[in-house]
Design a protein around this motif. Structure first.
Motif, mmCIF file in Angstrom:
data_model
loop_
_atom_site.group_PDB
_atom_site.id
_atom_site.type_symbol
_atom_site.label_atom_id
_atom_site.label_comp_id
_atom_site.label_asym_id
_atom_site.label_seq_id
_atom_site.Cartn_x
_atom_site.Cartn_y
_atom_site.Cartn_z
ATOM 1 N N CYS A 24 -34.833 12.987 -8.948
ATOM 2 C CA CYS A 24 -33.533 13.668 -9.081
ATOM 3 C C CYS A 24 -32.758 13.081 -10.254
ATOM 4 C CB CYS A 24 -32.698 13.493 -7.815
ATOM 5 S SG CYS A 24 -33.365 14.323 -6.387
ATOM 6 N N VAL A 25 -32.136 13.964 -11.027
ATOM 7 C CA VAL A 25 -31.320 13.545 -12.156
ATOM 8 C C VAL A 25 -29.984 14.284 -12.089
ATOM 9 C CG1 VAL A 25 -31.113 13.541 -14.681
ATOM 10 C CG2 VAL A 25 -33.343 13.179 -13.614
ATOM 11 N N ILE A 26 -28.899 13.549 -12.189
ATOM 12 C CA ILE A 26 -27.589 14.183 -12.273
ATOM 13 C C ILE A 26 -27.402 14.637 -13.714
ATOM 14 C CG2 ILE A 26 -25.095 13.845 -12.107
ATOM 15 C CD1 ILE A 26 -25.619 11.876 -9.856
ATOM 16 N N THR A 27 -27.298 15.949 -13.896
ATOM 17 C CA THR A 27 -27.210 16.487 -15.251
ATOM 18 C C THR A 27 -25.780 16.567 -15.757
ATOM 19 O OG1 THR A 27 -27.165 18.756 -14.424
ATOM 20 C CG2 THR A 27 -29.311 17.838 -15.008
ATOM 21 N N VAL A 52 -27.321 18.529 -9.907
ATOM 22 C CA VAL A 52 -28.539 17.724 -9.832
ATOM 23 C C VAL A 52 -29.735 18.588 -10.220
ATOM 24 C CG1 VAL A 52 -30.005 16.352 -8.305
ATOM 25 C CG2 VAL A 52 -27.525 16.335 -7.979
ATOM 26 N N LEU A 53 -30.577 18.055 -11.097
ATOM 27 C CA LEU A 53 -31.820 18.712 -11.490
ATOM 28 C C LEU A 53 -32.959 17.977 -10.789
ATOM 29 C CD1 LEU A 53 -33.213 20.799 -13.331
ATOM 30 C CD2 LEU A 53 -33.354 18.997 -15.056
ATOM 31 N N THR A 54 -33.843 18.741 -10.131
ATOM 32 C CA THR A 54 -34.925 18.110 -9.387
ATOM 33 C C THR A 54 -36.044 19.108 -9.150
ATOM 34 O OG1 THR A 54 -35.430 16.765 -7.437
ATOM 35 C CG2 THR A 54 -33.915 18.613 -7.108
ATOM 36 N N ASN A 55 -37.142 18.640 -8.574
ATOM 37 C CA ASN A 55 -38.226 19.546 -8.184
ATOM 38 C C ASN A 55 -38.047 19.917 -6.708
ATOM 39 O OD1 ASN A 55 -39.331 17.454 -6.595
ATOM 40 N ND2 ASN A 55 -40.557 16.728 -8.314
ATOM 41 N N HIS A 56 -38.877 20.823 -6.222
ATOM 42 C CA HIS A 56 -38.708 21.348 -4.874
ATOM 43 C C HIS A 56 -38.824 20.259 -3.805
ATOM 44 C CE1 HIS A 56 -38.619 24.248 -1.660
ATOM 45 N NE2 HIS A 56 -39.728 23.726 -1.167
ATOM 46 N N SER A 57 -39.848 19.420 -3.883
ATOM 47 C CA SER A 57 -40.039 18.404 -2.844
ATOM 48 C C SER A 57 -38.905 17.377 -2.842
ATOM 49 C CB SER A 57 -41.399 17.713 -2.981
ATOM 50 O OG SER A 57 -41.496 17.054 -4.224
ATOM 51 N N SER A 58 -38.419 16.996 -4.016
ATOM 52 C CA SER A 58 -37.314 16.041 -4.078
ATOM 53 C C SER A 58 -36.006 16.681 -3.635
ATOM 54 C CB SER A 58 -37.170 15.462 -5.478
ATOM 55 O OG SER A 58 -38.286 14.649 -5.777
ATOM 56 N N LEU A 60 -35.779 18.891 -1.241
ATOM 57 C CA LEU A 60 -35.844 18.815 0.220
ATOM 58 C C LEU A 60 -35.518 17.407 0.706
ATOM 59 C CD1 LEU A 60 -39.036 20.977 0.889
ATOM 60 C CD2 LEU A 60 -36.632 21.651 1.108
ATOM 61 N N ALA A 61 -36.037 16.391 0.007
ATOM 62 C CA ALA A 61 -35.758 14.998 0.383
ATOM 63 C C ALA A 61 -34.278 14.667 0.195
ATOM 64 C CB ALA A 61 -36.622 14.048 -0.443
ATOM 65 N N LEU A 62 -33.673 15.162 -0.890
ATOM 66 C CA LEU A 62 -32.255 14.913 -1.143
ATOM 67 C C LEU A 62 -31.400 15.577 -0.064
ATOM 68 C CD1 LEU A 62 -30.015 13.745 -2.935
ATOM 69 C CD2 LEU A 62 -30.110 15.861 -4.263
ATOM 70 N N LYS A 63 -31.714 16.837 0.282
ATOM 71 C CA LYS A 63 -30.975 17.516 1.338
ATOM 72 C C LYS A 63 -31.091 16.772 2.662
ATOM 73 C CE LYS A 63 -31.062 22.264 -0.361
ATOM 74 N NZ LYS A 63 -31.514 23.636 -0.052
ATOM 75 N N LYS A 64 -32.309 16.302 2.961
ATOM 76 C CA LYS A 64 -32.524 15.556 4.204
ATOM 77 C C LYS A 64 -31.703 14.268 4.196
ATOM 78 C CE LYS A 64 -36.188 13.681 7.082
ATOM 79 N NZ LYS A 64 -37.641 13.466 7.219
ATOM 80 N N LEU A 65 -31.705 13.570 3.079
ATOM 81 C CA LEU A 65 -30.931 12.330 2.954
ATOM 82 C C LEU A 65 -29.441 12.609 3.110
ATOM 83 C CD1 LEU A 65 -30.699 9.285 2.153
ATOM 84 C CD2 LEU A 65 -30.547 10.077 -0.208
ATOM 85 N N LEU A 66 -28.954 13.626 2.433
ATOM 86 C CA LEU A 66 -27.534 13.935 2.492
ATOM 87 C C LEU A 66 -27.119 14.436 3.876
ATOM 88 C CD1 LEU A 66 -27.015 15.570 -0.990
ATOM 89 C CD2 LEU A 66 -26.486 13.249 -0.294
#
Length: 75
Positions: A24-27, A52-58, A60-66
């Motif tokens: 994940c990268v904050i753009t 935030v710019l990211t790929n699909h799997s990350s 999902l991980a970011l949403k889960k974390l948040l």
């Protein structure tokens, strides 16, 4: 896009202090109708919209974390 509200743990943290998946990268941060291109020493403030710019799997991980931290709510 993550809207920073009063109750969010990211509020008042520096970008360098944020916990995110590695892919994940904050753009940018939208603040008071201005675009900020953040660095590690940029502080996240209430009312900011963090992009935030990211790929699909990350994503999902970011949403889960948040969600776990109570930071993310589906729009």
């Amino acid at each position: 896009e993550i809207e920073i509200k009063e109750e969010l743990a990211w509020k008042n943290l520096f970008v360098s202090e944020l916990v995110m998946p590695e892919e994940c990268v904050i753009t940018s941060i939208l603040r008071n109708e201005k675009v900020i291109f953040p660095r590690g020493n940029t502080r996240i403030l209430e009312g900011d919209n963090v992009l935030v710019l990211t790929n699909h799997s990350s994503l999902l991980a970011l949403k889960k974390l948040l969600k776990k931290e109570g930071l993310y709510h589906e729009r």
